[in-house]
Design an enzyme around this catalytic site. Structure first.
Site, mmCIF file in Angstrom:
data_model
loop_
_atom_site.group_PDB
_atom_site.id
_atom_site.type_symbol
_atom_site.label_atom_id
_atom_site.label_comp_id
_atom_site.label_asym_id
_atom_site.label_seq_id
_atom_site.Cartn_x
_atom_site.Cartn_y
_atom_site.Cartn_z
ATOM 1 N N GLU A 150 32.531 -23.561 -44.665
ATOM 2 C CA GLU A 150 33.765 -23.082 -45.299
ATOM 3 C C GLU A 150 34.892 -22.847 -44.287
ATOM 4 O O GLU A 150 35.363 -21.720 -44.098
ATOM 5 C CB GLU A 150 33.491 -21.820 -46.114
ATOM 6 C CG GLU A 150 32.577 -22.095 -47.297
ATOM 7 C CD GLU A 150 32.481 -20.929 -48.275
ATOM 8 O OE1 GLU A 150 32.728 -19.776 -47.884
ATOM 9 O OE2 GLU A 150 32.165 -21.191 -49.458
ATOM 10 N N GLU A 307 27.015 -25.334 -53.085
ATOM 11 C CA GLU A 307 26.562 -23.964 -53.354
ATOM 12 C C GLU A 307 27.017 -23.523 -54.734
ATOM 13 O O GLU A 307 28.124 -23.850 -55.177
ATOM 14 C CB GLU A 307 27.186 -22.973 -52.359
ATOM 15 C CG GLU A 307 26.739 -23.092 -50.934
ATOM 16 C CD GLU A 307 27.444 -22.055 -50.060
ATOM 17 O OE1 GLU A 307 27.849 -20.993 -50.581
ATOM 18 O OE2 GLU A 307 27.607 -22.323 -48.860
ATOM 19 N N TRP A 315 30.384 -10.625 -53.717
ATOM 20 C CA TRP A 315 31.663 -10.348 -53.072
ATOM 21 C C TRP A 315 32.809 -10.191 -54.060
ATOM 22 O O TRP A 315 33.944 -10.000 -53.648
ATOM 23 C CB TRP A 315 31.974 -11.462 -52.058
ATOM 24 C CG TRP A 315 31.675 -12.842 -52.564
ATOM 25 C CD1 TRP A 315 30.512 -13.536 -52.395
ATOM 26 C CD2 TRP A 315 32.531 -13.680 -53.348
ATOM 27 N NE1 TRP A 315 30.586 -14.769 -53.022
ATOM 28 C CE2 TRP A 315 31.809 -14.879 -53.609
ATOM 29 C CE3 TRP A 315 33.827 -13.552 -53.864
ATOM 30 C CZ2 TRP A 315 32.353 -15.936 -54.356
ATOM 31 C CZ3 TRP A 315 34.355 -14.600 -54.601
ATOM 32 C CH2 TRP A 315 33.624 -15.773 -54.842
ATOM 33 N N HIS A 358 23.407 -10.700 -53.374
ATOM 34 C CA HIS A 358 23.784 -12.021 -53.876
ATOM 35 C C HIS A 358 22.552 -12.669 -54.482
ATOM 36 O O HIS A 358 21.463 -12.640 -53.896
ATOM 37 C CB HIS A 358 24.316 -12.871 -52.722
ATOM 38 C CG HIS A 358 25.049 -14.099 -53.156
ATOM 39 N ND1 HIS A 358 24.422 -15.172 -53.752
ATOM 40 C CD2 HIS A 358 26.366 -14.411 -53.109
ATOM 41 C CE1 HIS A 358 25.334 -16.094 -54.032
ATOM 42 N NE2 HIS A 358 26.521 -15.663 -53.653
#
Ligand code: GLA
Length: 676
Positions: A150, A307, A315, A358
């Site tokens: 990213e 992903e 988040w 997560h």
């Protein structure tokens, strides 16, 4: 095919066994098998492990992991680990950390934290990528390279400032050219020496993110930063290619991420991949549009869903669970729109630091008897069963919607006319109007070949970059239909106004000129009053936000404003130009107008909806070797019916046949193809 070693839709995700002790690994492998997982993305944040010091590399753990995974039947998407530098590097070479927009020098911490213009960072990252490529190029498990992670964020360090000056010298050659491009005679900014130029930060020209005194400077800074990070990517790319020529290289993008011009990046990527994290209330058509944009980055080439979460993020302000069936449904939404992989973050849920809440395929409980695991395993079976049927299938849309990052930067940096203007939302309105009517569209960049489309829509084309206006003229002349809106054709690529009447370079093809632009207060609106009926259009619609006050100069006036001092002035025009037509929509219309307008124009161009279906059904088609695969995705919890026409079609997943009406199960889907 992304890699013919694995001729099916890849299924897997980010895997971080380094966070666990050895006994857990065997359990992971057992559960991967149970879930049908065949690809693990590894080594994403392992730089500190594989290079414990400046001169020491230790690949023993990675060697063993690659071998173990291969033995288990799991292929590897191998990351270069450069998304976060090791602490020793920041300690020894403070230049590798960034300086933020407020001029604060960062210390070691976080990730995506390296100064892209630090020579030290670049040297270490390139070296590591090369070493990995040399070592693993022939490993039987390897199916893809994943550079860093990213890419993003801006840096305001001295190194970046110096590099900015070099970048500017390449772009402008002389200070005279630069002064003109930035209009520096405004507020006495004339530069006489390149060294006088500083980065546009909160210490100089910018505040509050996108507020700036000098659009030209801020725009070039964004281009420069996108290029700086791209340069880091390219250095690693080339280092890998030196050794490993046949394995595709990617980096994971982030959809409409604002900071990088992904159309430029796509030129250097073998395959596009991206991370999809919608919230519970993200409109499904927005996610669809984002997939289409990722597909559009490389002219429709299939992409990787790198992903997504199996269940929830950590988040967001509210990290809701994906409801039962939704993970499967959204996975197929990606496939329907061009993904040839379905991958997750993360395969096993970590126990410490900020991502422990997560979602993951393997939850903290550690066994397979969970809702999430069951859903993952069911999808794994289905993807196995689909084999290579859908791989490489393409979109056959006849409408292209233009999105341009540089135009977005310019719109967002613009001081006036209205804070309510949001370029991406404006594009989404047009996309959504087609989506809701089951009419397909591609998302395209300004460099795309327009001739493959019947209709090209370019909402809020504020900045017209070199060559685009000529391209649009040629497209319309040859019979194409072009649609654009208010606040278009205003500036050139330097954000300098094209004088002589808006919409500047697009004026000729549109046959109108705009004299003034009115910004309405949030509670205000105006009306689009149709001059008679045309197709589905008739009567009065609402519009708001911005109203261009336009004059027709050759274009036919189809509707006029209904109120205010510009009542009676045109708000919708159509200009015949060569064999085609160019439409101008002078304000931001309500959804009903866009629905009727786009249905009418599509009908005129012979573009039919894929199906007739109620709201909640998403329809989209992929075509392979002339064979269409029609996806009907039901985003509602209850079953819904779609009218699919008389021909008999069969569902790839169940083998059930349909003609006429097809019942699409609640939060389920059909993949219909011709019966042979
Ligand atoms: C991104 C990153 C991952 C992980 C996920 C969490 O996509 O690439 O490393 O942090 O977000 O959603």
């Amino acid at each position: 095919m992304i890699n013919d070693k694995l001729p099916k839709i890849w299924y897997g995700g980010d895997y971080n066994p380094e966070q666990w002790d050895a006994p857990v690994w065997a359990e992971d492998e057992r559960m991967f098998k149970l879930a049908g997982i065949d690809v693990a993305t590894i080594n994403v944040f392992s730089w500190a492990l594989i290079q414990p010091s400046e001169d020491t590399y230790d690949f023993s753990g990675l060697d063993a992991l690659m071998d173990r995974l291969y033995k288990n039947g799991t292929y590897v998407c191998l990351a270069t680990a450069t998304g976060a530098h090791p602490a020793w590097m920041a300690h020894r070479y403070p230049e590798v950390t960034r300086v933020d927009v407020q001029g604060r020098k960062r210390k070691f911490g976080g990730r995506h934290n390296s100064n892209p213009n630090s020579e030290v960072y670049r040297k270490f990252a390139t070296k590591l990528a090369g070493k990995l490529a040399e070592r693993y190029k022939d490993h039987p498990a390897l199916v893809a390279w994943h550079i860093s992670n990213e890419f993003g964020g801006y840096d305001y360090s001295e190194q970046s400032e110096a590099a900015f000056r070099v970048w500017l010298q390449k772009r402008y050659s002389t200070l005279d050219n630069l002064n003109r491009a930035w209009n520096t005679s405004f507020w006495g900014h004339t530069f006489y020496d390149w060294e006088e130029i500083v980065l546009p930060s909160e210490l100089s020209e910018e505040w509050n993110g996108n507020r700036t005194n000098f659009q030209g400077i801020s725009l070039d800074f964004r281009r420069f930063m996108s290029d700086s990070l791209l340069e880091c990517y390219k250095l690693e790319y080339n280092a890998i290619k030196e050794h490993s020529t046949n394995v595709p290289i990617t980096t994971n993008l982030m959809g409409f991420y604002p900071e990088l011009d992904y159309f430029e990046w796509a030129k250097y990527m073998d395959v596009i991949s991206w991370d999809n994290y919608p919230a519970l209330d993200t409109p499904v058509s927005f996610t669809a549009m984002t997939h289409d944009l990722m597909r559009g980055l490389k002219n429709g080439q299939p992409f990787m869903l790198m992903e997504q979460t199996p269940s929830q993020q950590n988040w967001m302000p509210y990290n809701s669970l994906k409801r039962p069936g939704v993970m499967r449904l959204w996975s197929y939404q990606a496939v329907a729109r061009g993904a040839d992989t379905v991958m997750f973050f993360q395969l096993r849920r970590s126990i410490g630091a900020c991502e422990k809440y997560h979602g993951a395929v393997i939850e903290h409980v550690g066994h397979e008897h969970t809702r999430v695991f069951r859903e993952v395993a069911q999808l794994g079976k289905e993807l196995e069963q689909l084999g290579d049927t859908l791989l490489d299938a393409r979109s056959a849309a006849q409408i292209g919607i233009v999105y341009d990052w540089q135009n977005r930067w310019a719109v967002e940096l613009s001081s006036g006319p209205s804070v309510a203007l949001n370029y991406v939302n404006e594009i989404h309105k047009y996309y959504d109007a087609l989506y809701q009517q089951n009419i397909e569209a591609d998302m395209i960049g300004i460099e795309e070949d327009l001739s493959k489309y019947k209709i090209v829509i370019a909402p809020v084309m504020y900045m017209v970059r070199p060559g685009f206006a000529e391209k649009v003229e040629a497209f319309v002349k040859a019979g194409g239909t072009f649609i654009t809106t208010f606040f278009s054709g205003i500036v050139n690529e330097n954000d300098l106004v094209t004088v002589g009447g808006y919409p500047g370079e697009l004026r000729k093809v549109l046959g109108i000129w705009a004299e003034e632009i009115d910004a309405l207060l949030p509670e205000m609106s105006n009306e689009i009053v149709m001059n008679g009926t045309w197709g589905r259009l008739g009567g009065v619609y609402k519009c708001n936000m911005l109203c261009d006050l336009i004059h027709a100069e050759g274009a036919e006036v189809l509707a006029q404003y209904g109120s205010d001092f510009y009542k009676g002035m045109p708000v919708l025009t159509a200009n015949s130009f060569g064999e085609g037509k160019a439409y101008y929509i002078a304000s931001s219309p309500e959804a009903a107008f866009l629905r009727d307008f786009l249905a009418t124009v599509s009908e005129e161009q012979g573009i039919q909806p894929l199906v007739a279906a109620p709201e909640g059904i998403e329809s989209v088609q992929r075509v392979k070797n002339g064979v269409p695969y029609l996806f009907l995705l039901n985003h509602q919890p209850e079953d819904l019916k779609a009218e699919i026409g008389a021909a008999e079609r069969v569902d790839l997943l169940t083998g059930q046949t349909f003609s006429g009406t097809a019942v699409v199960p609640g939060r389920g889907l059909l993949i219909l193809t011709e019966k042979n």
